[in-house]
Design an enzyme around this catalytic site. Structure first.
Site, mmCIF file in Angstrom:
data_model
loop_
_atom_site.group_PDB
_atom_site.id
_atom_site.type_symbol
_atom_site.label_atom_id
_atom_site.label_comp_id
_atom_site.label_asym_id
_atom_site.label_seq_id
_atom_site.Cartn_x
_atom_site.Cartn_y
_atom_site.Cartn_z
ATOM 1 N N ASP A 104 0.842 -1.200 0.000
ATOM 2 C CA ASP A 104 0.000 0.000 0.000
ATOM 3 C C ASP A 104 0.879 1.254 0.000
ATOM 4 O O ASP A 104 1.728 1.410 -0.878
ATOM 5 C CB ASP A 104 -0.954 -0.077 1.205
ATOM 6 C CG ASP A 104 -2.062 0.960 1.175
ATOM 7 O OD1 ASP A 104 -3.071 0.733 0.496
ATOM 8 O OD2 ASP A 104 -1.887 2.007 1.836
ATOM 9 N N HIS A 271 -7.013 -7.064 -0.018
ATOM 10 C CA HIS A 271 -5.975 -6.042 -0.059
ATOM 11 C C HIS A 271 -4.840 -6.293 0.927
ATOM 12 O O HIS A 271 -3.687 -6.003 0.632
ATOM 13 C CB HIS A 271 -6.610 -4.677 0.227
ATOM 14 C CG HIS A 271 -5.645 -3.547 0.303
ATOM 15 N ND1 HIS A 271 -4.823 -3.190 -0.741
ATOM 16 C CD2 HIS A 271 -5.358 -2.677 1.323
ATOM 17 C CE1 HIS A 271 -4.081 -2.148 -0.395
ATOM 18 N NE2 HIS A 271 -4.379 -1.825 0.856
#
Length: 290
Positions: A104, A271
């Site tokens: 991320d 994610h």
């Protein structure tokens, strides 16, 4: 978590960075995303420390790292500034060249580090992101609905900070992190408690500055650099249930516009790859970081 790791703070030219490090072998720097901390690596850090000197750090403003007051254009929260912090951390630990992995926002920091300081990164793994420039230049309705915080958090005038601080941290983190296709059980209770503890007004301020920089000064840097591909060997991993797959599909094809040596592929995950599929993450890291 992080058994046998040293827990310390290292002063850089721009911030005071919280660091955990342990193990022996080639150095491996692990960088987290938003709204997390270095704790996101806790499921694989001890196993990695069997083969590497593992360094897990909180990015500037996140977790227990310090948060300097944002300057007028938030350039001191750009990925360039965050990358500089981490280079100075690694130098303080005696490492001029190292392996690098980022999830991320940590992946975006890693991308900028490879662009600005390719000589320090031996190999890099980037988890569940596409280059920021590609995201901004290919924004769509589907992307905006799944990545609403990208357009909310950069808004000026302090409104995002006030709204984010107005609800209990656990409520906001649940909205951000418990995504379609996963549940709270993805996160160990001890790790979740750390994320909640660290979601303070300081971190809210810093993360909004991070997102403002991403939409402005970072994008300017990325536009200026486009066409100059990263030469560092790069492995890309993304979750088949994540927004990266749902909105943009073939991540490798996109990354090949930005890097010369790209490998990798999807994993059966959402994610939060290091916490959802730690065994797969560990296996891919060990195969790549040699």
């Amino acid at each position: 978590m992080f058994e046998g790791f040293a827990d310390t703070f290292i002063d850089t030219s721009g911030a005071r960075i919280r660091v955990r490090h342990g193990g022996e072998g080639p150095p491996l720097l692990l960088l987290h995303g938003n709204p997390q901390t270095h704790v996101c690596w806790h499921k694989i850090a001890n196993e990695l420390a069997e083969d590497y000197h593992v360094v897990a750090a909180d990015l500037r403003g996140y977790g227990d790292s310090s948060a300097p007051e944002p300057d007028a254009d938030c350039a001191n929260y750009s990925f360039r500034a965050m990358a500089q912090d981490q280079i100075e951390v690694m130098r303080a630990l005696g490492h001029e060249r190292f392996f690098l992995a980022g999830h991320d926002r940590g992946g975006r920091t890693a991308h900028r580090m490879m662009q600005d300081y390719p000589e320090v990164v031996a190999k890099c793994a980037i988890l569940d992101i596409l280059p920021s420039r590609h995201v901004w230049h290919n924004a769509s309705r589907a992307w905006a609905l799944k990545s609403w915080h990208w357009v909310f958090m950069p808004q000026p005038g302090g409104l995002p900070e006030a709204m984010m601080a107005a609800v209990p941290p656990e409520q906001f983190l649940t909205k951000m992190m418990v995504l379609p296709g996963n549940t709270r059980s993805v996160f160990d209770e001890e790790a979740w408690a750390e994320y909640v503890r660290c979601f303070t007004p300081k971190m809210i301020m810093a993360s909004c500055a991070d997102y403002r920089a991403c939409a402005t000064v970072d994008l300017d840097m990325d536009d200026a650099d486009f066409g100059r591909k990263v030469e560092v060997p790069l492995m890309v991993m993304w979750g088949v249930r994540s927004h990266t797959q749902a909105v943009f599909n073939d991540a490798l094809a996109v990354w090949r516009d930005y890097a010369t040596h790209v490998e990798g592929g999807p994993v059966v995950s959402g994610h939060f790859i290091p916490e959802e599929v730690p065994e797969e993450t560990l296996a891919r890291f060990r195969a790549f970081f040699v």
